[in-house]
Design a protein around this motif. Sequence first.
Motif, mmCIF file in Angstrom:
data_model
loop_
_atom_site.group_PDB
_atom_site.id
_atom_site.type_symbol
_atom_site.label_atom_id
_atom_site.label_comp_id
_atom_site.label_asym_id
_atom_site.label_seq_id
_atom_site.Cartn_x
_atom_site.Cartn_y
_atom_site.Cartn_z
ATOM 1 N N CYS A 1 24.750 34.173 -2.700
ATOM 2 C CA CYS A 1 23.465 33.799 -3.294
ATOM 3 C C CYS A 1 23.001 34.920 -4.228
ATOM 4 O O CYS A 1 23.361 36.081 -4.044
ATOM 5 N N ASP A 2 22.181 34.548 -5.215
ATOM 6 C CA ASP A 2 21.658 35.550 -6.145
ATOM 7 C C ASP A 2 20.194 35.872 -5.856
ATOM 8 O O ASP A 2 19.528 36.486 -6.654
ATOM 9 N N GLY A 3 19.709 35.452 -4.711
ATOM 10 C CA GLY A 3 18.332 35.696 -4.315
ATOM 11 C C GLY A 3 17.900 34.653 -3.303
ATOM 12 O O GLY A 3 18.711 33.847 -2.851
ATOM 13 N N PRO A 4 16.630 34.646 -2.979
ATOM 14 C CA PRO A 4 16.132 33.666 -2.015
ATOM 15 C C PRO A 4 16.058 32.272 -2.644
ATOM 16 O O PRO A 4 16.112 32.137 -3.878
ATOM 17 N N PRO A 5 15.931 31.239 -1.822
ATOM 18 C CA PRO A 5 15.756 29.897 -2.384
ATOM 19 C C PRO A 5 14.579 29.865 -3.353
ATOM 20 O O PRO A 5 13.501 30.390 -3.071
ATOM 21 N N ALA A 6 14.817 29.283 -4.521
ATOM 22 C CA ALA A 6 13.802 29.229 -5.571
ATOM 23 C C ALA A 6 13.552 27.815 -6.070
ATOM 24 O O ALA A 6 12.532 27.558 -6.699
ATOM 25 N N VAL A 7 14.512 26.904 -5.814
ATOM 26 C CA VAL A 7 14.402 25.544 -6.340
ATOM 27 C C VAL A 7 14.819 24.526 -5.281
ATOM 28 O O VAL A 7 15.519 24.854 -4.325
ATOM 29 N N THR A 8 14.383 23.297 -5.498
ATOM 30 C CA THR A 8 14.887 22.150 -4.749
ATOM 31 C C THR A 8 15.660 21.297 -5.732
ATOM 32 O O THR A 8 15.149 20.973 -6.809
ATOM 33 N N VAL A 9 16.887 20.936 -5.371
ATOM 34 C CA VAL A 9 17.710 20.054 -6.188
ATOM 35 C C VAL A 9 17.763 18.707 -5.479
ATOM 36 O O VAL A 9 18.115 18.635 -4.300
ATOM 37 N N LEU A 10 17.378 17.654 -6.204
ATOM 38 C CA LEU A 10 17.372 16.302 -5.661
ATOM 39 C C LEU A 10 18.443 15.462 -6.325
ATOM 40 O O LEU A 10 18.664 15.572 -7.533
ATOM 41 N N ASP A 11 19.070 14.590 -5.536
ATOM 42 C CA ASP A 11 20.012 13.641 -6.124
ATOM 43 C C ASP A 11 19.258 12.388 -6.535
ATOM 44 O O ASP A 11 18.039 12.298 -6.390
ATOM 45 N N ARG A 12 19.967 11.398 -7.033
ATOM 46 C CA ARG A 12 19.304 10.180 -7.532
ATOM 47 C C ARG A 12 18.623 9.372 -6.438
ATOM 48 O O ARG A 12 17.836 8.490 -6.716
ATOM 49 N N HIS A 13 18.920 9.674 -5.166
ATOM 50 C CA HIS A 13 18.307 8.967 -4.042
ATOM 51 C C HIS A 13 17.205 9.803 -3.390
ATOM 52 O O HIS A 13 16.728 9.480 -2.307
ATOM 53 N N ASN A 14 16.845 10.897 -4.025
ATOM 54 C CA ASN A 14 15.816 11.832 -3.575
ATOM 55 C C ASN A 14 16.196 12.639 -2.342
ATOM 56 O O ASN A 14 15.337 13.201 -1.682
ATOM 57 N N ALA A 15 17.474 12.698 -2.017
ATOM 58 C CA ALA A 15 17.931 13.626 -0.992
ATOM 59 C C ALA A 15 18.040 14.983 -1.662
ATOM 60 O O ALA A 15 18.507 15.074 -2.802
ATOM 61 N N GLY A 16 17.599 16.030 -0.994
ATOM 62 C CA GLY A 16 17.596 17.319 -1.661
ATOM 63 C C GLY A 16 17.882 18.489 -0.765
ATOM 64 O O GLY A 16 17.839 18.390 0.460
ATOM 65 N N LEU A 17 18.167 19.598 -1.414
ATOM 66 C CA LEU A 17 18.408 20.871 -0.754
ATOM 67 C C LEU A 17 17.710 21.972 -1.530
ATOM 68 O O LEU A 17 17.660 21.936 -2.759
ATOM 69 N N ASP A 18 17.211 22.957 -0.809
ATOM 70 C CA ASP A 18 16.660 24.145 -1.446
ATOM 71 C C ASP A 18 17.803 25.116 -1.701
ATOM 72 O O ASP A 18 18.767 25.181 -0.923
ATOM 73 N N GLY A 19 17.692 25.867 -2.779
ATOM 74 C CA GLY A 19 18.738 26.824 -3.070
ATOM 75 C C GLY A 19 18.292 27.953 -3.964
ATOM 76 O O GLY A 19 17.249 27.876 -4.624
#
Length: 82
Positions: free
Chosen positions: A17-35
């Motif tokens: 990782c290049d730092g702490p989680p900064a964003v949430t990435v969502l797919d087209r079905h609104n399932a997401g992960l922080d990263g």
Amino acid sequence: MTSTRCPAAHQDDPTPCDGPPAVTVLDRHNAGLDGCEHHGARLLASLEGGRVYPLPDAPEGAAIRVFKAAAELPPFLFAREA
């Protein structure tokens, strides 16, 4: 990999990782992960119809940086690096 990596880091991706989680990435079905920005960009590059949003405490411009970085990456980059 270790459990200290962000949720967006794919188990086959060896990069740190290049730092702490900064964003949430969502797919087209609104399932997401922080990263972190690094793994957020890698995840976004591998999704069709994905979206990225900054977390409330993210550094200014984090989602834009992830979006721009993802546009420069091939999908599933970690599989090519193995």
